[in-house]
Design a protein around this motif. Structure first.
Motif, PDB file in Angstrom:
ATOM      1  N   MET A  93       0.727  -1.169   0.071  1.00 36.51           N
ATOM      2  CA  MET A  93       0.168   0.121   0.047  1.00 36.51           C
ATOM      3  C   MET A  93       0.937   1.174  -0.149  1.00 36.51           C
ATOM      4  N   VAL A  94       0.377   2.674  -0.151  1.00 36.28           N
ATOM      5  CA  VAL A  94       0.858   3.744  -0.032  1.00 36.28           C
ATOM      6  C   VAL A  94       0.228   4.667   0.473  1.00 36.28           C
ATOM      7  N   SER A  95       0.549   5.502   1.390  1.00 39.66           N
ATOM      8  CA  SER A  95       0.040   6.332   2.097  1.00 39.66           C
ATOM      9  C   SER A  95       0.844   7.962   2.081  1.00 39.66           C
ATOM     10  N   THR A  96      -0.002   8.967   2.084  1.00 38.78           N
ATOM     11  CA  THR A  96       0.551  10.253   2.322  1.00 38.78           C
ATOM     12  C   THR A  96       0.984  10.386   3.559  1.00 38.78           C
ATOM     13  N   THR A 156       4.591   2.123   1.563  1.00 37.30           N
ATOM     14  CA  THR A 156       5.235   3.393   1.083  1.00 37.30           C
ATOM     15  C   THR A 156       4.921   4.671   1.612  1.00 37.30           C
ATOM     16  N   VAL A 157       5.700   5.510   2.357  1.00 32.51           N
ATOM     17  CA  VAL A 157       5.147   6.680   2.833  1.00 32.51           C
ATOM     18  C   VAL A 157       5.503   7.781   1.980  1.00 32.51           C
ATOM     19  N   SER A 158       4.604   8.315   1.312  1.00 33.28           N
ATOM     20  CA  SER A 158       4.723   9.348   0.258  1.00 33.28           C
ATOM     21  C   SER A 158       4.884  10.674   1.238  1.00 33.28           C
ATOM     22  N   PRO A 159       6.034  11.475   0.440  1.00 34.50           N
ATOM     23  CA  PRO A 159       6.088  12.744   1.154  1.00 34.50           C
ATOM     24  C   PRO A 159       5.140  14.161   0.825  1.00 34.50           C
ATOM     25  N   MET A 160       3.768  13.538   0.693  1.00 34.49           N
ATOM     26  CA  MET A 160       2.804  14.439   0.348  1.00 34.49           C
ATOM     27  C   MET A 160       1.840  14.775   1.303  1.00 34.49           C
ATOM     28  N   LEU A 161       1.081  15.807   1.330  1.00 29.91           N
ATOM     29  CA  LEU A 161      -0.067  16.105   2.022  1.00 29.91           C
ATOM     30  C   LEU A 161      -1.403  16.546   1.174  1.00 29.91           C
ATOM     31  N   ARG A 215      -8.159   5.785   4.477  1.00 26.73           N
ATOM     32  CA  ARG A 215      -6.894   5.153   5.057  1.00 26.73           C
ATOM     33  C   ARG A 215      -6.520   3.886   4.351  1.00 26.73           C
ATOM     34  N   ILE A 216      -5.441   3.185   4.513  1.00 25.95           N
ATOM     35  CA  ILE A 216      -4.901   2.201   3.854  1.00 25.95           C
ATOM     36  C   ILE A 216      -5.913   0.813   4.412  1.00 25.95           C
TER      37      ILE A 216
END
Length: 264
Positions: free
Chosen positions: A50-53, A218-223, A230-231
């Motif tokens: 999964m990917v998350s901001t 994956t922790v994405s450097p976005m807001l 959520r995931i």
């Protein structure tokens, strides 16, 4: 890309290859870094990708691609290249436009040595079977596509799935799918290396069912703000389940984490 944890890495030495330092990693290096752990014969291992901001959003405008990047997609492809089967929910199939997994030459030798098919199967979990069974995912796969549902699913939809060429697995009572029975049904067909790509509702069911062994997040450097999912969704656990950090890679501010269930 660089490894932040663990500081020393034994798998590459064991395989007779030196792990790359900073810079782009080859597919072989990524495959070594994300290799499934050894298991007893027939025992499945379910990992999620999964990917998350930074603020916890798993999607933007209903899709995960806007919060991803090229390296995240390379890891996505690597995890698929290692899996026997990819498990997804019906909503994710509809939103992301799923197609059959393709055979990739870069993984051909590795898959043959592991006794795997030329590509991972796709397994779609759906209670109501509100799916378009004329899509290539069901009619044109290189390896069988599975549809996992409950015994109470509409009979006409089960028949439509079978007519498309999909293999229907009944893994629950009524229209609900039991996570334990779904994993067991795939393992009975020789699929021990399981990968789920969501969506959040289905991942929440796997978490609640206690069948998730590993999370590659994956922790994405976005807001993004807003009210994106959520995931993992669904009912909350009575007691939070603790996972342990297995590895941590970093590139361009993105963190590629791998967590495993804490073993007592």
């Amino acid at each position: 890309m660089r490894r932040l944890f663990p500081v020393t890495y034994e798998t590459a030495d064991h395989l007779g290859r030196e792990e790359p330092r900073d810079g782009e990693w080859s597919l072989d290096a990524l495959a070594d870094a994300y290799a499934y752990p050894p298991r007893a014969a027939g025992e499945p291992w379910l990992r999620a990708n999964m990917v998350s901001t930074l603020d916890g959003a798993a999607q933007h405008d209903g899709r995960s691609q806007p919060i991803s990047n090229d390296t995240d997609m390379r890891i996505f492809g690597t995890l698929r290249g290692l899996a026997d089967v990819v498990v997804v929910g019906a909503q994710t199939v509809r939103q992301e436009g799923y197609r059959p997994a393709r055979a990739r030459e870069a993984f051909a030798a590795r898959r043959a040595a592991a006794g795997q098919g030329v590509a991972p199967s796709i397994a779609v979990i759906s209670g109501g079977l509100d799916l378009d069974f004329t899509l290539p995912l069901f009619t044109e796969p290189l390896v069988p596509t599975y549809v996992i549902t409950g015994s109470g699913a509409p009979a006409e939809r089960i028949e439509a799935a079978r007519r498309s060429g999909a293999e229907v697995l009944l893994a629950g009572d009524d229209s609900a799918v039991d996570p334990h029975r779904a994993v067991a049904a795939l393992a009975e067909r020789g699929h021990r290396r399981l990968l789920t790509e969501g969506g959040p509702r289905m991942l929440g069911q796997f978490v609640a069912g206690g069948v998730l062994d590993e999370l590659c997040l994956t922790v994405s450097p976005m807001l993004t703000a807003g009210d994106a999912q959520r995931i993992a969704g669904g009912s909350a656990l009575r007691v939070p389940e603790r996972f342990e950090l297995v590895s941590l890679l970093e590139e361009d501010g993105f963190l590629f984490t791998r967590y495993g269930r804490r073993r007592h």
